[in-house]
Write a protein that holds these residues in place. Structure first.
Motif, PDB file in Angstrom:
ATOM      1  N   ASP A  83       0.856  -1.192   0.000  1.00  0.00           N
ATOM      2  CA  ASP A  83       0.000   0.000   0.000  1.00  0.00           C
ATOM      3  C   ASP A  83       0.881   1.227   0.000  1.00  0.00           C
ATOM      4  N   SER A  84       0.532   2.183  -0.839  1.00  0.00           N
ATOM      5  CA  SER A  84       1.322   3.407  -0.875  1.00  0.00           C
ATOM      6  C   SER A  84       0.389   4.594  -1.032  1.00  0.00           C
ATOM      7  N   SER A  85       0.741   5.718  -0.410  1.00  0.00           N
ATOM      8  CA  SER A  85      -0.057   6.925  -0.625  1.00  0.00           C
ATOM      9  C   SER A  85       0.853   8.139  -0.704  1.00  0.00           C
ATOM     10  N   TYR A  86       0.357   9.137  -1.423  1.00  0.00           N
ATOM     11  CA  TYR A  86       1.086  10.396  -1.573  1.00  0.00           C
ATOM     12  C   TYR A  86       0.079  11.529  -1.357  1.00  0.00           C
ATOM     13  N   GLU A  87       0.426  12.444  -0.437  1.00  0.00           N
ATOM     14  CA  GLU A  87      -0.473  13.558  -0.141  1.00  0.00           C
ATOM     15  C   GLU A  87       0.248  14.873  -0.404  1.00  0.00           C
ATOM     16  N   SER A  88      -0.434  15.824  -1.005  1.00  0.00           N
ATOM     17  CA  SER A  88       0.087  17.192  -1.096  1.00  0.00           C
ATOM     18  C   SER A  88      -0.948  18.108  -0.464  1.00  0.00           C
ATOM     19  N   MET A  89      -0.469  18.956   0.424  1.00  0.00           N
ATOM     20  CA  MET A  89      -1.366  19.718   1.291  1.00  0.00           C
ATOM     21  C   MET A  89      -1.043  21.201   1.229  1.00  0.00           C
ATOM     22  N   SER A  90      -2.066  22.038   1.230  1.00  0.00           N
ATOM     23  CA  SER A  90      -1.859  23.486   1.361  1.00  0.00           C
ATOM     24  C   SER A  90      -2.951  24.033   2.268  1.00  0.00           C
ATOM     25  N   GLY A  91      -2.704  25.220   2.834  1.00  0.00           N
ATOM     26  CA  GLY A  91      -3.699  25.828   3.709  1.00  0.00           C
ATOM     27  C   GLY A  91      -3.096  26.257   5.028  1.00  0.00           C
ATOM     28  N   ALA A  92      -3.947  26.791   5.894  1.00  0.00           N
ATOM     29  CA  ALA A  92      -3.487  27.301   7.190  1.00  0.00           C
ATOM     30  C   ALA A  92      -4.139  26.492   8.302  1.00  0.00           C
ATOM     31  N   SER A  93      -3.505  26.534   9.487  1.00  0.00           N
ATOM     32  CA  SER A  93      -4.073  25.821  10.644  1.00  0.00           C
ATOM     33  C   SER A  93      -4.083  26.754  11.854  1.00  0.00           C
ATOM     34  N   PRO A  94      -4.929  26.479  12.856  1.00  0.00           N
ATOM     35  CA  PRO A  94      -4.989  27.347  14.043  1.00  0.00           C
ATOM     36  C   PRO A  94      -3.628  27.441  14.745  1.00  0.00           C
ATOM     37  N   TRP A  95      -3.234  28.671  15.099  1.00  0.00           N
ATOM     38  CA  TRP A  95      -1.933  28.906  15.742  1.00  0.00           C
ATOM     39  C   TRP A  95      -2.137  29.129  17.244  1.00  0.00           C
ATOM     40  N   TYR A  96      -3.077  30.024  17.565  1.00  0.00           N
ATOM     41  CA  TYR A  96      -3.450  30.205  18.969  1.00  0.00           C
ATOM     42  C   TYR A  96      -4.861  30.773  19.039  1.00  0.00           C
ATOM     43  N   THR A  97      -5.446  30.746  20.228  1.00  0.00           N
ATOM     44  CA  THR A  97      -6.819  31.220  20.430  1.00  0.00           C
ATOM     45  C   THR A  97      -6.831  32.215  21.583  1.00  0.00           C
ATOM     46  N   VAL A  98      -7.570  33.301  21.406  1.00  0.00           N
ATOM     47  CA  VAL A  98      -7.677  34.287  22.494  1.00  0.00           C
ATOM     48  C   VAL A  98      -9.145  34.565  22.773  1.00  0.00           C
ATOM     49  N   GLU A  99      -9.388  35.102  23.975  1.00  0.00           N
ATOM     50  CA  GLU A  99     -10.747  35.487  24.337  1.00  0.00           C
ATOM     51  C   GLU A  99     -10.891  36.976  24.075  1.00  0.00           C
ATOM     52  N   SER A 100     -11.900  37.361  23.273  1.00  0.00           N
ATOM     53  CA  SER A 100     -12.079  38.767  22.941  1.00  0.00           C
ATOM     54  C   SER A 100     -12.735  39.499  24.120  1.00  0.00           C
ATOM     55  N   VAL A 101     -12.864  40.831  23.998  1.00  0.00           N
ATOM     56  CA  VAL A 101     -13.383  41.635  25.111  1.00  0.00           C
ATOM     57  C   VAL A 101     -14.824  41.260  25.477  1.00  0.00           C
ATOM     58  N   ASN A 102     -15.591  40.782  24.489  1.00  0.00           N
ATOM     59  CA  ASN A 102     -16.982  40.389  24.806  1.00  0.00           C
ATOM     60  C   ASN A 102     -17.084  38.931  25.248  1.00  0.00           C
ATOM     61  N   GLY A 103     -15.950  38.281  25.449  1.00  0.00           N
ATOM     62  CA  GLY A 103     -15.952  36.925  25.986  1.00  0.00           C
ATOM     63  C   GLY A 103     -15.915  35.826  24.943  1.00  0.00           C
ATOM     64  N   ASP A 104     -16.038  36.188  23.653  1.00  0.00           N
ATOM     65  CA  ASP A 104     -15.992  35.170  22.603  1.00  0.00           C
ATOM     66  C   ASP A 104     -14.542  34.801  22.287  1.00  0.00           C
ATOM     67  N   ALA A 105     -14.314  33.534  22.015  1.00  0.00           N
ATOM     68  CA  ALA A 105     -12.969  33.093  21.632  1.00  0.00           C
ATOM     69  C   ALA A 105     -12.771  33.313  20.135  1.00  0.00           C
ATOM     70  N   LYS A 106     -11.582  33.776  19.767  1.00  0.00           N
ATOM     71  CA  LYS A 106     -11.247  33.976  18.356  1.00  0.00           C
ATOM     72  C   LYS A 106      -9.940  33.255  18.044  1.00  0.00           C
ATOM     73  N   VAL A 107      -9.796  32.891  16.774  1.00  0.00           N
ATOM     74  CA  VAL A 107      -8.668  32.049  16.384  1.00  0.00           C
ATOM     75  C   VAL A 107      -7.681  32.833  15.526  1.00  0.00           C
ATOM     76  N   ALA A 108      -6.414  32.738  15.888  1.00  0.00           N
ATOM     77  CA  ALA A 108      -5.352  33.261  15.013  1.00  0.00           C
ATOM     78  C   ALA A 108      -4.805  32.068  14.230  1.00  0.00           C
ATOM     79  N   MET A 109      -4.869  32.198  12.903  1.00  0.00           N
ATOM     80  CA  MET A 109      -4.388  31.109  12.053  1.00  0.00           C
ATOM     81  C   MET A 109      -2.930  31.361  11.680  1.00  0.00           C
ATOM     82  N   SER A 110      -2.252  30.302  11.247  1.00  0.00           N
ATOM     83  CA  SER A 110      -0.887  30.473  10.764  1.00  0.00           C
ATOM     84  C   SER A 110      -0.930  31.482   9.614  1.00  0.00           C
ATOM     85  N   GLY A 111      -0.006  32.446   9.626  1.00  0.00           N
ATOM     86  CA  GLY A 111      -0.068  33.578   8.711  1.00  0.00           C
ATOM     87  C   GLY A 111       0.083  33.182   7.259  1.00  0.00           C
TER      88      GLY A 111
END
Lengths: 383, 72
Positions: A83-111
């Motif tokens: 069995d063999s596989s080959y994957e090529s991938m592009s895109g961004a992933s979550p880097w860190y998460t912060v809580e905004s002033v109204n209490g909602d969490a927001k995500v910083a993605m890899s730039g």
């Protein structure tokens, strides 16, 4: 019926527990035919909702996958597969998460968009005995920042009642990480981890139309188990996992359909426990076309050290804002079409997966959950 | 670890074994059909296991484990 088809069906029947050919008394035999298979797949995650994005690219992973498989009998006592596989991938992933002033969490993605490739190959061999078989496989997975070598063995024994098969196996993998841009982002420059697992299961013929398999497995991961690409992520260096899985198959002759039901319970000492249930119906038309609708439900509790916002103060020994360790549930629906033309089988399939925090178990949820779509096309050549 | 689930799993297993009936070889044709296999499409199940392993916290329960990858 073609002789090869008859041979294949006979071979399948012989592989069932207790189906013993009276002349040779050989219960377990290699597959009667060789199969060469190819699949091309597209895996695409939905963009992160703009209202949840703090910084970076909202575009998440888009992966193209090519898979090739060759399986063949070798004499009348062995089989071999590659069995063999080959994957090529592009895109961004979550880097860190912060809580905004109204209490909602927001995500910083890899730039920047990540470009990555992965190759893996598995070579496996199996020896067949009168009342069982024994197999071994070697797998190598290679990426520019990760390499894994693994070895697995498994075997089965059919009991004297001719209806029960005991299956067991074990595996070990040795992995090396070498994260990119380690100096630039203060990541660990290199690390190792190891995984070992063992399982045992029982397959039982219930009656003329149904068969069940139930088993348990344990696994232990040790070493660097944190995600080096998260800005803040510190996990224990050991993880012990347990699963209980039960699969049931039922054939409905008037409807020429087979119902598949699978359930898995999972828990580990990260504090995660989960339930997975999937159902599919394999409906065959005129012996050549099979349509397979499927549904899958998944629910997990959060890890005990999961935090919705990244713990920049490192207030606790262990912490992670990785959405994969949060509380959530997911529903997915799939559809597959198989069409057999002579020695060729054409395959088309797709799956839509949606994660939802409201379906989750205990613990807190993450804003970084994913939805994805998978589409696959391929061909099997039997000879 | 959840001992209750381990106990339940063993009980279900034993009940399943007790409920079975002897099926002669000539009546096993439907059980031998491709669509009745526990894994009728190894390539697709291999890909799906890889995706779920990468995107969910749970893993295992599909026989011997495959090797690791940087995706998780």
């Amino acid at each position: 019926m073609h002789s090869k088809t008859l041979l294949a069906l006979t071979s399948s029947a012989l592989a069932l527990p207790g189906v013993i050919a009276t002349s040779s008394a050989k219960a377990d035999t290699p597959p009667a035919e060789s199969v060469l298979s190819y699949r091309a797949s597209s895996y695409k995650e939905d963009d992160l909702d703009a209202s949840l994005l703090l910084a970076g690219s909202a575009e998440r992973y888009d992966i193209k996958i090519h898979q090739l498989r060759y399986a063949a009998p070798v004499g009348d006592k062995y089989s071999f597969s590659l069995d063999s596989s080959y994957e090529s991938m592009s895109g961004a992933s979550p880097w860190y998460t912060v809580e905004s002033v109204n209490g909602d969490a927001k995500v910083a993605m890899s730039g920047a968009t990540i470009y990555e490739k992965r190759r893996d190959i598995t070579a496996a061999g199996r020896r067949y005995f009168d009342n069982g078989n024994l197999g071994i496989s070697l797998t190598i997975s290679d990426e520019n920042d990760y390499r894994s070598n693994s070895l697995a063995i498994d075997g089965s024994v059919t009991l004297a009642n001719n209806s029960t098969t005991i299956i067991g196996g074990a595996s070990y993998s040795d992995d090396e990480l070498s994260p990119t841009d380690a100096l630039l982002f203060n990541r660990i420059p290199s690390a190792t981890k190891a995984n070992s697992s063992a399982f045992v299961s029982v397959t039982q013929i219930l009656n003329q139309f149904s068969i069940i398999q139930s088993g348990i497995s344990t696994a232990r991961a040790s070493g660097f188990l944190s995600d080096p690409y998260k800005l803040v992520d510190r996990r224990p260096e050991e993880r012990n996992q347990f699963t209980w899985t039960t699969s049931w198959r039922r054939y409905f002759r008037p409807q020429t359909s087979a119902l598949h039901a699978n359930y898995r319970y999972y828990d580990d000492d990260f504090g995660v426990s989960s339930h997975t249930l999937d159902l599919s119906l394999h409906k065959t038309f005129k012996r050549t076309i099979t349509v397979v609708p499927s549904l899958r439900y998944y629910q997990q509790d959060a890890a005990s050290f999961f935090t919705p916002a990244s713990d920049f103060l490192q207030a606790t020994d262990f912490n992670s804002a990785d959405f994969r360790l949060s509380s959530y549930g997911a529903l997915s629906a799939g559809l597959k079409l198989n069409a057999r033309v002579g020695k060729y089988t054409f395959v088309l399939s797709g799956e839509r997966y949606r994660a939802d925090a409201s379906l989750g178990g205990a613990g807190e949820s993450s804003p970084g959950l994913i939805n994805f779509t998978r589409l696959s096309a391929g061909i099997d050549f039997t000879f | 670890m959840n001992n209750a689930f381990r106990t339940v799993s063993l009980l279900v297993l034993l009940c399943g074994l007790a409920a079975c009936e002897a099926v002669p070889a000539y009546q096993r044709g439907d059980l031998a059909r491709t669509e009745m296999a526990f894994d009728p499409d190894p390539l697709e199940s291999r890909l799906n296991q890889h995706i779920y392993f990468s995107k969910e916290a749970s893993t295992g329960g599909n026989g011997v484990a495959a090797g690791g990858c940087g995706c998780n």
